[in-house]
Write an enzyme that holds these catalytic residues in place. Structure first.
Site, mmCIF file in Angstrom:
data_model
loop_
_atom_site.group_PDB
_atom_site.id
_atom_site.type_symbol
_atom_site.label_atom_id
_atom_site.label_comp_id
_atom_site.label_asym_id
_atom_site.label_seq_id
_atom_site.Cartn_x
_atom_site.Cartn_y
_atom_site.Cartn_z
ATOM 1 N N SER A 51 -41.549 32.360 -25.140
ATOM 2 C CA SER A 51 -41.926 30.961 -24.870
ATOM 3 C C SER A 51 -42.712 30.869 -23.573
ATOM 4 O O SER A 51 -42.848 31.848 -22.840
ATOM 5 C CB SER A 51 -40.683 30.070 -24.796
ATOM 6 O OG SER A 51 -39.965 30.345 -23.615
ATOM 7 N N SER A 177 -42.306 32.942 -8.011
ATOM 8 C CA SER A 177 -42.426 31.474 -7.966
ATOM 9 C C SER A 177 -42.779 31.046 -6.550
ATOM 10 O O SER A 177 -42.313 31.659 -5.570
ATOM 11 C CB SER A 177 -41.089 30.846 -8.364
ATOM 12 O OG SER A 177 -41.046 29.500 -7.963
ATOM 13 N N TYR A 203 -32.230 30.757 -7.464
ATOM 14 C CA TYR A 203 -33.505 31.057 -8.137
ATOM 15 C C TYR A 203 -34.549 31.461 -7.092
ATOM 16 O O TYR A 203 -35.208 32.499 -7.215
ATOM 17 C CB TYR A 203 -33.947 29.800 -8.903
ATOM 18 C CG TYR A 203 -35.319 29.867 -9.509
ATOM 19 C CD1 TYR A 203 -35.519 30.436 -10.764
ATOM 20 C CD2 TYR A 203 -36.426 29.341 -8.846
ATOM 21 C CE1 TYR A 203 -36.787 30.492 -11.334
ATOM 22 C CE2 TYR A 203 -37.696 29.389 -9.400
ATOM 23 C CZ TYR A 203 -37.872 29.957 -10.646
ATOM 24 O OH TYR A 203 -39.137 30.008 -11.208
ATOM 25 N N LYS A 207 -36.387 35.056 -6.458
ATOM 26 C CA LYS A 207 -37.846 35.139 -6.571
ATOM 27 C C LYS A 207 -38.418 35.775 -5.305
ATOM 28 O O LYS A 207 -39.380 36.538 -5.359
ATOM 29 C CB LYS A 207 -38.438 33.749 -6.825
ATOM 30 C CG LYS A 207 -38.104 33.202 -8.215
ATOM 31 C CD LYS A 207 -38.876 33.941 -9.274
ATOM 32 C CE LYS A 207 -38.393 33.707 -10.674
ATOM 33 N NZ LYS A 207 -39.145 34.444 -11.687
ATOM 34 N N THR A 236 -43.662 24.031 -19.086
ATOM 35 C CA THR A 236 -42.896 24.940 -19.951
ATOM 36 C C THR A 236 -41.452 24.456 -19.965
ATOM 37 O O THR A 236 -41.062 23.638 -19.133
ATOM 38 C CB THR A 236 -42.899 26.382 -19.404
ATOM 39 O OG1 THR A 236 -42.181 26.379 -18.160
ATOM 40 C CG2 THR A 236 -44.289 26.930 -19.199
HETATM 41 N N1 LIG Z 1 -43.294 27.026 -15.446
HETATM 42 C C1 LIG Z 1 -43.516 27.067 -14.150
HETATM 43 O O1 LIG Z 1 -44.113 26.156 -13.563
HETATM 44 C C2 LIG Z 1 -43.044 28.240 -13.336
HETATM 45 C C3 LIG Z 1 -43.226 28.174 -11.958
HETATM 46 C C4 LIG Z 1 -42.841 29.261 -11.191
HETATM 47 C C5 LIG Z 1 -42.337 30.397 -11.802
HETATM 48 N N2 LIG Z 1 -42.154 30.422 -13.148
HETATM 49 C C6 LIG Z 1 -41.603 31.641 -13.735
HETATM 50 O O2 LIG Z 1 -42.249 31.933 -14.937
HETATM 51 C C7 LIG Z 1 -41.411 32.713 -15.781
HETATM 52 C C8 LIG Z 1 -41.450 32.135 -17.184
HETATM 53 O O3 LIG Z 1 -40.848 30.858 -17.172
HETATM 54 P P1 LIG Z 1 -41.378 29.647 -18.048
HETATM 55 O O4 LIG Z 1 -41.729 28.576 -17.125
HETATM 56 O O5 LIG Z 1 -42.375 30.120 -19.025
HETATM 57 O O6 LIG Z 1 -40.021 29.181 -18.756
HETATM 58 P P2 LIG Z 1 -39.457 29.419 -20.234
HETATM 59 O O7 LIG Z 1 -40.362 28.869 -21.253
HETATM 60 O O8 LIG Z 1 -38.045 28.903 -20.184
HETATM 61 O O9 LIG Z 1 -39.446 30.988 -20.378
HETATM 62 C C9 LIG Z 1 -38.447 31.802 -19.866
HETATM 63 C C10 LIG Z 1 -38.341 32.979 -20.796
HETATM 64 O O10 LIG Z 1 -37.422 33.919 -20.213
HETATM 65 C C11 LIG Z 1 -36.531 34.308 -21.257
HETATM 66 N N3 LIG Z 1 -35.295 34.804 -20.704
HETATM 67 C C12 LIG Z 1 -34.392 34.182 -19.920
HETATM 68 N N4 LIG Z 1 -33.373 35.001 -19.648
HETATM 69 C C13 LIG Z 1 -33.624 36.167 -20.293
HETATM 70 C C14 LIG Z 1 -32.941 37.385 -20.414
HETATM 71 N N5 LIG Z 1 -31.756 37.582 -19.833
HETATM 72 N N6 LIG Z 1 -33.499 38.370 -21.142
HETATM 73 C C15 LIG Z 1 -34.675 38.193 -21.747
HETATM 74 N N7 LIG Z 1 -35.379 37.051 -21.694
HETATM 75 C C16 LIG Z 1 -34.842 36.047 -20.965
HETATM 76 C C17 LIG Z 1 -36.352 33.078 -22.102
HETATM 77 O O11 LIG Z 1 -35.820 33.425 -23.356
HETATM 78 P P3 LIG Z 1 -34.939 32.400 -24.258
HETATM 79 O O12 LIG Z 1 -35.922 31.643 -25.081
HETATM 80 O O13 LIG Z 1 -34.078 33.320 -25.047
HETATM 81 O O14 LIG Z 1 -34.173 31.515 -23.319
HETATM 82 C C18 LIG Z 1 -37.787 32.594 -22.169
HETATM 83 O O15 LIG Z 1 -38.496 33.299 -23.152
HETATM 84 C C19 LIG Z 1 -40.036 32.692 -15.134
HETATM 85 O O16 LIG Z 1 -39.798 33.902 -14.454
HETATM 86 C C20 LIG Z 1 -40.130 31.548 -14.144
HETATM 87 O O17 LIG Z 1 -39.279 31.735 -13.045
HETATM 88 C C21 LIG Z 1 -42.491 29.363 -13.933
#
Ligand SMILES: NC(=O)c1ccc[n+]([C@@H]2O[C@H](COP(=O)([O-])OP(=O)(O)OC[C@H]3O[C@@H](n4cnc5c(N)ncnc54)[C@H](OP(=O)(O)O)[C@@H]3O)[C@@H](O)[C@H]2O)c1
Length: 315
Positions: A51, A177, A203, A207, A236
């Protein structure tokens, strides 16, 4: 010169820089186009790829010709993502691998599978992320955010180092992040055992650890470019589910997942980042890792992080 000043201003003022405004402005100045087919014949593995940014990164890599391995903890969600990816990029080579990053046992098994099936790996993207509301310990006894963001990625990198070294231009990317700017390296309490647990703080601390760990891996893995990056704020589940109030406030200015993933895709495919290692990137430029003096760490603290990871991932 003017573009560099505006770029720095966007970075320091946070809201415009992290939002879609920052992406829209900076993307006009980017001069290094990614060549179609640049990843032809290469494999890219992405954790948490079912995702959000992970799926967008996988799609970006597939569009550049890579075979992609989606490392997901839930294979049904992984297969649904695979179908989405193939619909968006017909003919893409996509395999789902079961891998729970918070479980050292699962990471070890998944790495063994990749070693059995692949001759080399062009890139490993540590994208899986969580923000739990309360302190949770994994079955192996580690706090969940440090297990998912730090210990799992450390072990996976170590287990896949031979595959990475078998590619002449390999990359490792940690998706960190901007939240890490608020926290120092708490190597005195890596598993948040002291004080009242706060998911957002945990978190951000982990990070911060990822950014330091990327620098350490850059030293320990010559021949591979190791990067950390932050995506800004992207629309997301990670934002909308884990931080609903924040998402309501910044909703109209959030980036798309593709925009958030842009730098991760660029880091694993473009020429310039392949000539560097150990840097922290946002919107295709290296960024400082600390602004606030209390968030700086010493070489001794970094070494203690390395030792903590080495000891904690010994099975
Ligand atoms: N979106 C933002 O603005 C933002 C900003 C800063 C950093 N980030 C970083 O970007 C990365 C992706 O996040 P996202 O925003 O795209 O959120 P997201 O859509 O919730 O994606 C997180 C993904 O990590 C997976 N995950 C969580 N725990 C896991 C585990 N133990 N083993 C394997 N997979 C696992 C989730 O799988 P499930 O579907 O099974 O839960 C999901 O596919 C993260 O590291 C987050 O900290 C995002």
């Amino acid at each position: 010169m003017l573009t560099r000043v505006v770029d720095t201003l966007l970075d320091r003022t946070i809201v415009p820089g992290y939002s879609r405004v920052g992406y829209a402005l900076r993307s006009r100045w980017w001069d290094e186009e990614l060549e179609p087919g640049v990843l032809d014949g290469h494999t890219v593995a992405i954790t948490g790829a079912n995702s959000g940014l992970g799926l967008a990164t996988a799609l970006g890599a597939a569009r550049l010709g890579a075979s992609v391995r989606l490392l997901c903890r839930n294979t049904a969600r992984g297969e649904a993502a695979r179908a989405e990816l193939v619909a968006a990029c017909p003919g893409a080579s996509v395999v789902v691998d079961e891998c729970d990053l918070s479980s050292l046992k699962s990471v070890t098994a998944s790495a063994a599978q990749l070693r059995n099936e692949l001759p080399s790996l062009r890139a490993l993207v540590h994208n899986a992320g969580v923000l739990p509301p309360e302190r949770i310990e994994t079955a192996e006894g580690h706090e969940l955010t440090v297990a998912t963001h730090v210990l799992g990625p450390h072990l996976l990198t170590n287990e896949l180092r031979a595959l990475l070294l078998a590619d002449t231009d390999a990359r490792v990317v940690f998706v960190a992040s901007g939240g890490m700017y608020t926290q120092p390296l708490r190597i005195d309490d890596p598993e948040f055992q002291l004080g009242d647990y706060d998911g957002t703080v945990s978190y951000a601390r982990t990070k911060r650890m990822q950014v330091v760990l990327a620098q350490l891996w850059a030293e320990h893995l010559p021949g591979v470019s190791v990067h950390a990056m932050h995506p800004g704020w992207a629309q997301t589940r990670g934002i909308t589910d884990a931080l609903p109030r924040f998402a309501r406030v910044v909703g109209p200015i959030l980036r798309s997942a593709d925009e958030g993933a842009d730098t991760a895709v660029w880091l694993l495919a473009a020429r310039w980042p392949g000539t560097t290692t150990g840097l922290f990137w946002h919107d295709r430029r290296p960024r400082p890792t600390s602004y606030l003096p209390f968030t700086r760490h010493t070489a001794d603290e970094a070494q203690r992080l390395w030792d903590y990871c080495a000891v904690s991932t010994r099975l």
